[in-house]
Design a protein around this motif. Structure first.
Motif, PDB file in Angstrom:
ATOM      1  N   HIS A 121     -16.399  26.566  43.866  1.00  0.00           N
ATOM      2  CA  HIS A 121     -15.220  26.191  43.098  1.00  0.00           C
ATOM      3  C   HIS A 121     -14.694  24.799  43.435  1.00  0.00           C
ATOM      4  O   HIS A 121     -13.606  24.444  43.018  1.00  0.00           O
ATOM      5  N   SER A 122     -15.430  24.082  44.258  1.00  0.00           N
ATOM      6  CA  SER A 122     -15.014  22.711  44.570  1.00  0.00           C
ATOM      7  C   SER A 122     -16.260  21.930  44.935  1.00  0.00           C
ATOM      8  O   SER A 122     -17.315  22.505  45.221  1.00  0.00           O
ATOM      9  N   ASP A 123     -16.126  20.607  44.927  1.00  0.00           N
ATOM     10  CA  ASP A 123     -17.273  19.774  45.287  1.00  0.00           C
ATOM     11  C   ASP A 123     -17.691  20.046  46.720  1.00  0.00           C
ATOM     12  O   ASP A 123     -18.876  20.112  47.032  1.00  0.00           O
ATOM     13  N   GLY A 124     -16.699  20.206  47.590  1.00  0.00           N
ATOM     14  CA  GLY A 124     -17.012  20.432  48.999  1.00  0.00           C
ATOM     15  C   GLY A 124     -17.762  21.741  49.184  1.00  0.00           C
ATOM     16  O   GLY A 124     -18.696  21.829  49.984  1.00  0.00           O
ATOM     17  N   GLN A 125     -17.347  22.745  48.429  1.00  0.00           N
ATOM     18  CA  GLN A 125     -18.021  24.034  48.543  1.00  0.00           C
ATOM     19  C   GLN A 125     -19.441  23.961  47.992  1.00  0.00           C
ATOM     20  O   GLN A 125     -20.359  24.557  48.548  1.00  0.00           O
ATOM     21  N   ARG A 126     -19.605  23.192  46.920  1.00  0.00           N
ATOM     22  CA  ARG A 126     -20.951  23.042  46.376  1.00  0.00           C
ATOM     23  C   ARG A 126     -21.856  22.374  47.413  1.00  0.00           C
ATOM     24  O   ARG A 126     -22.999  22.763  47.606  1.00  0.00           O
ATOM     25  N   ASP A 127     -21.324  21.371  48.093  1.00  0.00           N
ATOM     26  CA  ASP A 127     -22.126  20.699  49.117  1.00  0.00           C
ATOM     27  C   ASP A 127     -22.467  21.667  50.249  1.00  0.00           C
ATOM     28  O   ASP A 127     -23.576  21.644  50.792  1.00  0.00           O
ATOM     29  N   ALA A 128     -21.494  22.513  50.607  1.00  0.00           N
ATOM     30  CA  ALA A 128     -21.767  23.488  51.663  1.00  0.00           C
ATOM     31  C   ALA A 128     -22.849  24.470  51.212  1.00  0.00           C
ATOM     32  O   ALA A 128     -23.710  24.873  52.000  1.00  0.00           O
ATOM     33  N   TYR A 129     -22.808  24.854  49.947  1.00  0.00           N
ATOM     34  CA  TYR A 129     -23.842  25.755  49.426  1.00  0.00           C
ATOM     35  C   TYR A 129     -25.188  25.050  49.354  1.00  0.00           C
ATOM     36  O   TYR A 129     -26.238  25.671  49.545  1.00  0.00           O
ATOM     37  N   ALA A 130     -25.156  23.749  49.038  1.00  0.00           N
ATOM     38  CA  ALA A 130     -26.410  22.997  49.024  1.00  0.00           C
ATOM     39  C   ALA A 130     -27.012  22.995  50.427  1.00  0.00           C
ATOM     40  O   ALA A 130     -28.206  23.214  50.613  1.00  0.00           O
ATOM     41  N   ARG A 131     -26.149  22.794  51.414  1.00  0.00           N
ATOM     42  CA  ARG A 131     -26.635  22.799  52.797  1.00  0.00           C
ATOM     43  C   ARG A 131     -27.287  24.146  53.118  1.00  0.00           C
ATOM     44  O   ARG A 131     -28.362  24.226  53.709  1.00  0.00           O
ATOM     45  N   ARG A 132     -26.606  25.203  52.690  1.00  0.00           N
ATOM     46  CA  ARG A 132     -27.129  26.537  52.959  1.00  0.00           C
ATOM     47  C   ARG A 132     -28.417  26.784  52.182  1.00  0.00           C
ATOM     48  O   ARG A 132     -29.395  27.311  52.720  1.00  0.00           O
ATOM     49  N   GLY A 133     -28.417  26.385  50.911  1.00  0.00           N
ATOM     50  CA  GLY A 133     -29.629  26.553  50.099  1.00  0.00           C
ATOM     51  C   GLY A 133     -30.798  25.788  50.702  1.00  0.00           C
ATOM     52  O   GLY A 133     -31.932  26.278  50.761  1.00  0.00           O
ATOM     53  N   ASN A 134     -30.526  24.578  51.168  1.00  0.00           N
ATOM     54  CA  ASN A 134     -31.588  23.794  51.795  1.00  0.00           C
ATOM     55  C   ASN A 134     -32.075  24.454  53.084  1.00  0.00           C
ATOM     56  O   ASN A 134     -33.271  24.447  53.367  1.00  0.00           O
ATOM     57  N   ALA A 135     -31.130  25.025  53.842  1.00  0.00           N
ATOM     58  CA  ALA A 135     -31.530  25.716  55.067  1.00  0.00           C
ATOM     59  C   ALA A 135     -32.436  26.891  54.716  1.00  0.00           C
ATOM     60  O   ALA A 135     -33.419  27.182  55.408  1.00  0.00           O
ATOM     61  N   MET A 136     -32.112  27.570  53.617  1.00  0.00           N
ATOM     62  CA  MET A 136     -32.949  28.694  53.184  1.00  0.00           C
ATOM     63  C   MET A 136     -34.333  28.204  52.791  1.00  0.00           C
ATOM     64  O   MET A 136     -35.350  28.785  53.183  1.00  0.00           O
TER      65      MET A 136
END
Lengths: 974, 83, 417
Positions: free
Chosen positions: C123-138
């Motif tokens: 729901h925010s740019d910061g959260q999207r970046d955090a999810y990107a970090r997590r997705g990349n970790a996956m």
């Protein structure tokens, strides 16, 4: 058919409605079920699994069968029980879970496979091939399952919530509830009476009983009138108490407008009540249970008490030839009422020696119904003797289940009572007294007496004095019962849980397969898990399980009742917290100014903050942000920083408290000066950062990050009140008191000169604070500090002066090129300057990770001091803050990318860190970023692989110092 | 659930935040690392009466020590944490 | 005991379903077992199964105070996924997901593993970046992950509130291999499979003491007498602290109540698991048609299996933030499970300071999805005396060393995880 006389319906008015597109008429006072029954319509639904035809079973909210889709479009309500849907003009209802039509449902073909579709069949098959489950089997099952259809658009109606307070809450308004309410109200106690029915009175409306020599419903009317006249009494019809929570809190839902086509202007559809009651009386009555026999689910087969209710209350008699199958005396009351309504009646009393309790009916003593015959409705009843009786109605009186549900909401299980063949409340819930039928007093006079006793006792326990209620005269009906739960025979069509199509066979199978625990049997067969939550099914199911496992009912145990008592609309609980009203929106004191000056806003936690201020001609947000950031570096910008947490710490103990809270030294800070501060959590990780200004020896002003404002305030209060209670200090949140702006840029001094009444404080050095006045006497605070790396101040003015100050500031700044900048430019400026913020303060970083390790004081204790030295927190391989620089203006860098050694295979073990923030730097003409990188300080000047597979990013970039601009800080100190 | 705030009276639990056990005492500054690990991480997790810290965050903002039974949620009392 | 298949269904149907045999035995306790597992929930049963299957240790008893699966395995929202950020979690939960993928053929029981996707909304740019970090970790861990933009989310999940949300939906992190499993069937399937390999399942048998002599575990005292064992494994999340206290252990765990909800059944309306990023809420639709959803823990220590209305309200509000059409649906049942909340939000699977006593607990919100890997790793730890590489991050000493697995960065406050 509708009987020519009688019933509590308003025959002077006619209400038109449709069911499955066909037009019908009813009267005010009718439910959808009663009106359809009055038209002789008994087929109202199809069952969940086998799509068997089903009709009404009950009279109220316990109904398992007659579920319809009510209303249409955005107001469609699937699974609505026809028995509680009040008629309104234009009501539309449709049967559900059938195709193509209720009378001809192709899905009923599943019945042919019933022997394979018994309890738990799905656990034993559909396993091969594995991929077929999601692709083939499951979609088919999902389409066949479900009941009605959800609405296809957002709910147009409104909901609200109400907090109710009372001394005595009376749940249910039958004879026991009304007596309880009267007894309590006469003591002067505040009383709330709820009933799920539209009309209060409970069984007094459905039975032909007499009180004080007159029809009982008249007494109910008098009692209600008396109650309504007490100022402290609140009567809540159409209100279901659905849950009992801790410490006398009760949740209820009031169906304010469900009896209307649409809520009137300004009215909610439903209202959730949160009631705090000192004491409560549970007078929820009892529900009649079925008897399992072959074909016991055909339309036309009903609970005897329900059929009696339809005749007496609604003057609806859906047949002519009735059989009453009873295990006790109670069925005879139905027989008498049916007889008087003009039906031909045969009573099949399972008790061999029981006398006939009604004249003018046929009596089969010791008889049992073996099987019901018919296709879409009952045609014939077959007894175990082989005798067949033509019938279109079969009233089943299997005994009563006291409605003990709410007494179980705290985990106490009901207890089996052999004499009544029923579960009675167990240890129950403190402050909640069951009374009347809910407590096993199943006759009228006993209910009145028990209710009066319970009501008075509840009021007395709540602190009121009063005399016992003079009891009205009434008689106890014969109520003997010889338990009968099922008639052995074709168990595969002997239904226990009607809605979920659980048969006696299914329960036997569960027992055979080792699912002997009542919870296992329930879960394996889905007994009691339908929308009625086993209100009718559970006890019969339990009795069959007990028999199958060679145990008694108490040995077999019982399952728990959990909230809600009946299903509750999700919208009613959410109330007005929907759409944009989900959570409050905080606006800064400068919001209006920003809005008038072209700001776009972005949600930042609860706040709306200006993210940029677009100007005509700018093609996209980047244009605006680049301009704003460059303008700060070239001229001056102003940014609303009011959302930062602002806390004042005042008193002789202030410095000592802050020394504990901050990892760096605060007590050495001189009045008039500001220090950047870092707080750790006790586990040694960074909690927050901000500034701490010492206004006076005993007065500090702290700022926190926007995100952590509440947490830091709470933490300070904890440290004071719990850890250092001896300190004389007060901690005050002043976030909302100040409108605060940052004025930054080489020309900011000139800009501020235009608003300060005395410009002398502008000469104070970096990290100083002064109390000043602006704009001709407005008190203000001037903090010289910088987040952007430029010469900068923050100015705080009283919140109410914020907008006026902004206007004056902009006017004063215009000659110097002052322009507002938003959070995006703020982010660019801080990344260029390498300041840690949200992406770096995630609760997983240490001070050393962020390059702040030297700030940790060696001369004092502080929160997090010891645990910050744990081995893993001082591991030299920990990722530390670095800068990342793209190699040219076309390279893209995004936060969230991982960092790998160039040439290393992508793997978890090879990840050296991640990008925490990134932006286009207009100053440097390329994208830059901050990252946490293992061994980062030794990698400045080397290349790193920035790996971002979820966004197809993979490129090499240069690691650098996190400070991209003016590392010496000369601009800040200008 | 209602919390009997000694300053405000009985209030709904949604006015409070709770952080758990009140009994672990912050070690002396020179206590060994193990004592700090224990203080921050290890809990009795009482099955029964439990002294715990509640903050009346939407009320008087006082930290309270509430004694509450974790089996039944019955509250036996509440006092200011600052004693 | 028969093999389950379409053929066995057919055969039994033709003989009136009279020949089905019990899914498990009801044995009398033996005086001694090689290994006793305390707790007949998902984790205890899967541990017993994998002890037998992977390590050939079949002289095993599972001691359960109530009925099999009476704890959290039957009180959850049935979600499986491996979309974690911290390496210890990513690899462990991915192992679990792989075991889920072959589970039904392995144990010959259809637990309805349904890989319908798990979508975390941002729901925010910061959260999207955090999810990107997590997705990349996956992705680095070999796990599937996709970052969806707003329009892809809109297309994937009809009915989502894209236009009138307090916190606008900006995208999401999708794991297509995530999904749901029929929770009770997991307990029953493992129970039947373990029983078939010789494990004794002792229901209605409560452990009332753990006998320790000379720093070594000797067995457990139960309501049906003493049962000797060289190795005892605790898999009784929710009550871990109480049982561990019988051996004198204090743990970094608190017990909290987590509520869950199910709506009345409706025709298919939500095809995937969706989680809300501006609160704490997750929803999916069961094969029966009920929407199954949950939210945050109530926040206070509790052993009472029930929660309060404040969380109920939050959950319903959050439901409508995502799916406004749920407003007119009714919720049918709510229940509470008691969860071991550990101090960093991640589980513990390890030896203990007492020889032969092993610990599996601290599952927080992650217990159900972990069931196969938890049992698999715990079985390995018990059989070999050492944690497997996959649970090496979940050791008990990590709180002392600071090697925490704090997915959210919430610190040592269990009710924030």
């Amino acid at each position: 058919m509708r009987l020519p006389t009688g019933g509590l319906i308003d025959r002077d008015r006619t209400i038109r409605f449709t069911f499955d597109g066909k037009a019908y008429a009813g009267h005010p006072g009718d439910t959808l079920a009663s009106a359809l029954l009055a038209h002789g319509v008994t087929l109202m639904g199809r069952s969940f699994k086998y799509h068997r035809p089903r009709g009404v079973w009950g009279l109220g909210s316990e109904e398992p069968n007659a579920l319809v889709e009510l209303r249409s479009g955005a107001r469609r309500e699937p699974n609505t029980r026809a028995t509680v849907a009040e008629l309104y003009d234009g009501l539309e209802a449709r049967s559900q879970n059938r195709w193509p039509a209720l009378g001809f449902d192709m899905m009923a073909v599943t019945q042919a496979f019933a022997p394979m579709l018994n309890a738990g069949f799905y656990y034993k098959t559909f396993m091969w091939p594995a991929a077929f489950w999601e692709k083939l089997y499951e979609p088919l099952i999902r389409r066949a399952a479900g009941l009605g259809r959800a609405p296809d658009a957002p709910d147009p109606d409104r909901y609200e919530e109400m907090h109710g307070f009372c001394d005595v809450l009376v749940i249910g308004s039958g004879p026991a509830g009304l007596a309880a309410a009267l007894a309590a109200a006469r003591t002067g106690a505040r009383v709330i009476v709820t009933d799920e029915d539209a009309r209060m009175g409970g069984r007094l409306l459905a039975d032909r009983a007499e009180i004080n020599g007159a029809p009982a419903h008249l007494w109910a009317g008098q009692a209600l009138a008396e109650l309504a006249a007490f100022p402290g009494v609140t009567l809540l019809p159409r209100t279901t108490v659905f849950g009992v929570f801790d410490h006398g809190t009760y949740a209820a839902v009031e169906r304010v407008s469900d009896h209307l086509a649409a809520p009137p202007e300004g009215m909610p559809r439903q209202r959730a009540w949160h009631i705090r009651a000192r004491r409560a009386v549970l007078a929820a009555g009892a529900l009649e249970r079925p008897i399992a026999f072959a074909g016991n689910d055909l339309p036309g087969i009903m609970a005897a008490s329900a059929l009696r209710g339809y005749v007496n209350r609604y003057a609806a008699l859906p047949g002519r030839r009735a059989v009453v199958f009873t295990a006790g005396d109670d069925g005879w009351r139905t027989a008498a009422d049916l007889r008087d309504a003009g039906a031909e009646v045969t009573v099949v009393d399972a008790r061999p020696g029981a006398p006939a309790l009604a004249r003018g009916v046929r009596h089969v003593a010791g008889g049992r119904v073996a099987r019901a015959h018919g296709r879409l409705a009952l045609d014939e009843v077959e007894l175990t003797t082989g005798q067949r009786i033509e019938a279109d109605l079969l009233a089943v009186a299997g005994g009563w289940n006291p409605t003990v549900n709410l007494t179980s909401h705290h985990g106490s299980k009901p207890v089996w009572n052999e004499e009544l063949s029923a579960f009675l409340p167990g240890a129950g819930i403190p402050g909640l007294t069951p009374a009347g039928a809910a407590a096993g007093r199943l006759t009228l006079a006993a209910c009145l007496a028990d209710g009066a006793r319970a009501g008075l006792e509840a009021a007395r326990q709540a602190g009121f004095q009063g005399q016992p209620l003079p009891l009205p005269s009434a008689e106890d009906e014969p109520a003997a019962i010889a338990p009968l739960f099922f008639v052995p025979g074709r168990a595969s069509t002997s239904f226990v849980d009607f809605q979920n199509d659980v048969t006696a066979d299914d329960i036997a199978l569960a027992a055979r397969e080792g699912f002997r625990s009542v919870e296992h049997a329930k879960r394996y067969t889905t007994l009691g898990m339908a929308t009625d939550q086993g209100k009718t099914a559970n006890v019969v199911g339990l009795a069959i399980l007990a028999e199958q496992t060679g145990r008694t009912i108490p040995e077999t145990g019982t399952t728990m009742f959990r909230p809600p008592y009946t299903p509750v609309s999700i919208g009613a609980i959410a109330g007005h917290h929907v759409g944009r009203g989900f959570r409050p929106t905080r606006r800064t004191p400068l919001h209006g100014w920003a809005a008038r000056n072209g700001a776009s806003f972005v949600e930042v936690g609860p706040w709306l903050r200006a993210e940029w201020y677009a100007r005509p001609g700018e093609k996209g947000w980047r244009d605006s942000v680049d301009r704003e950031a460059l303008n700060v570096r070239a001229n001056a910008g102003v940014c609303d920083v009011s959302t930062l947490g602002k806390i004042e710490v005042v008193g002789p103990g202030a410095a000592a408290l802050l020394d504990l809270v901050y990892a760096n030294d605060i007590s050495t800070l001189k009045p008039g000066r500001i220090r950047y501060g870092v707080m750790l959590r006790e586990d040694g990780f960074v909690m927050d950062d901000g500034t701490c200004a010492r206004l006076a020896a005993d007065r500090f002003f702290l700022t926190t990050t926007t995100a952590n404002a509440g947490k830091v305030m709470q933490h300070l209060e904890f440290c004071h009140q719990v850890l250092l209670p001896h300190l004389d200090v007060a901690v005050l949140s002043v976030t909302d008191a100040w409108a605060q702006v940052s004025v930054a840029g080489p020309k900011s001094r000139e800009v501020l000169r235009g608003v300060l009444d005395d410009a002398a404080p502008l000469a104070l050095p970096h990290m100083s604070v002064a109390e000043v006045t602006v704009c001709g006497g407005t008190p203000a605070r001037l903090y010289r500090l910088s987040f952007s790396g430029e010469l900068a101040w923050e100015v705080g003015v009283p919140a109410e002066c914020g907008e006026a100050f902004m206007e004056r500031l902009m006017a004063a700044g215009a000659p110097h090129g002052l322009a507002p900048y938003g959070t995006e430019a703020l982010g660019v400026l801080r990344i260029e300057k390498g300041h840690p913020a949200g992406g770096e303060l995630k609760g997983q970083t240490t001070a050393a990770d962020l390059g702040l390790g030297r700030m940790l004081s060696k001369r004092k204790d502080f929160i997090g001091r010891v645990l910050s030295q744990r081995p893993a927190l001082v591991d030299p391989a920990r990722p530390v803050l670095v800068g990342l620089r793209t190699r040219d203006a076309r390279q893209v860098l995004r936060a969230g990318a991982h960092l790998l050694e160039p040439g290393a295979a992508p793997s978890t073990g090879n990840s050296l860190g991640h990008v925490t923030a990134a932006c286009w730097s207009p100053h440097l003409g390329r994208m830059i970023g901050l990252a946490l990188l293992s061994g980062g300080r030794d990698r400045h000047g080397t290349r790193i692989r920035v790996f971002d597979p979820v966004r197809d990013g993979d490129a090499e970039m240069e690691v650098c110092d996190p400070v991209f601009l003016d590392p010496e800080g000369s601009r800040t100190r200008a | 659930m209602l919390i009997p705030c000694p300053y405000c009276g009985e209030r709904g639990a949604d006015e409070f935040t709770v952080i758990g056990a009140a009994d672990p005492m912050r070690p002396e500054p020179d206590a060994p690392m193990e004592a700090w690990v224990e203080y921050v991480h290890v809990r009795d997790n009482a099955f029964g009466p439990h002294r715990e810290l509640w903050h009346h965050v939407h009320g008087c903002r006082q930290w309270l020590v509430v004694t509450r039974d974790t089996r039944t949620h019955a509250v036996h009392g509440a006092e200011a944490a600052r004693r | 005991m028969g093999h389950y298949s379409l053929f066995s269904l057919l055969k039994n149907a033709l003989t009136g379903n009279r020949h089905w045999t019990p899914a498990w035995r009801f044995p009398e306790p033996k005086a001694r077992y090689d290994t006793v597992i305390v707790g007949g929930g998902g984790h205890g049963l899967s541990t017993a199964y994998y002890l037998a299957k992977e390590h050939g240790i079949t002289n095993v008893a599972v001691v359960e105070k109530g009925y099999l699966g009476s704890g959290n395995v039957g009180r959850n929202t049935t979600i499986i996924r491996s979309n974690y950020l911290m390496p210890a979690n990513t690899h462990f939960y991915e192992h679990s997901l792989k075991l889920w993928e072959g589970l039904e053929q392995d144990i010959n029981y259809n637990a309805m593993v349904s890989q319908r996707g798990v979508l975390n909304l941002c729901h925010s740019d910061g959260q999207r970046d955090a999810y990107a970090r997590r997705g990349n970790a996956m992705r680095l861990a070999g796990v599937d992950a996709e970052l969806l933009d707003r329009e892809q989310v809109r297309a994937m999940v009809p009915g989502l509130n894209m236009d009138n949300a307090r916190f606008p939906i900006k995208g999401g992190l999708l794991q297509r291999r995530g999904g749901t499993v029929r929770h009770d069937a997991v307990a029953w399937g493992y129970a039947r499979a373990a029983d078939r390999r010789g494990v004794d399942l002792l229901q209605n048998t409560e452990v009332i003491g753990i006998r320790v002599e000379g720093g070594r575990v000797r067995g457990v005292e139960t309501t049906r007498g003493f049962i000797a064992a060289n190795r005892v494994g605790l898999a009784c999340a929710g009550n871990t602290s109480r049982v561990a206290a019988m051996a004198g252990l204090r743990l970094p765990i608190e017990s909290h109540v987590l509520q869950a909800f199910v709506s009345e059944g409706v025709k298919p309306m939500i095809d995937t698991v969706v989680t809300f990023g501006a609160g704490h809420f997750y929803v999916s639709q069961s094969d029966k048609g009920g929407l199954v959803f949950g939210g945050d823990i109530d926040g206070y220590n509790s052993y009472a299996q029930r929660g309060g209305m404040p969380i109920v309200r939050h959950v319903m509000e959050e439901a409508l933030q995502l799916f406004p059409a749920m407003s007119r649906l009714r919720y049918l049942r709510q229940w509470g499970g008691i969860m071991d909340m550990s101090m960093d939000g991640s589980p513990i699977i390890d030896r203990t300071p007492i020889d032969g006593l092993f610990l599996n607990g601290g599952w927080c919100y992650g217990g159900f999805k972990a069931t196969p890997a938890s049992g698999w790793c715990f079985a390995h730890t018990i059989a070999t005396g050492e944690p497997h590489r996959l649970n090496a991050g979940f050791r008990l000493d990590r709180f002392g060393t600071g090697r925490l697995v704090d997915e959210k960065g919430a610190g040592a406050q269990p009710n924030l995880h």
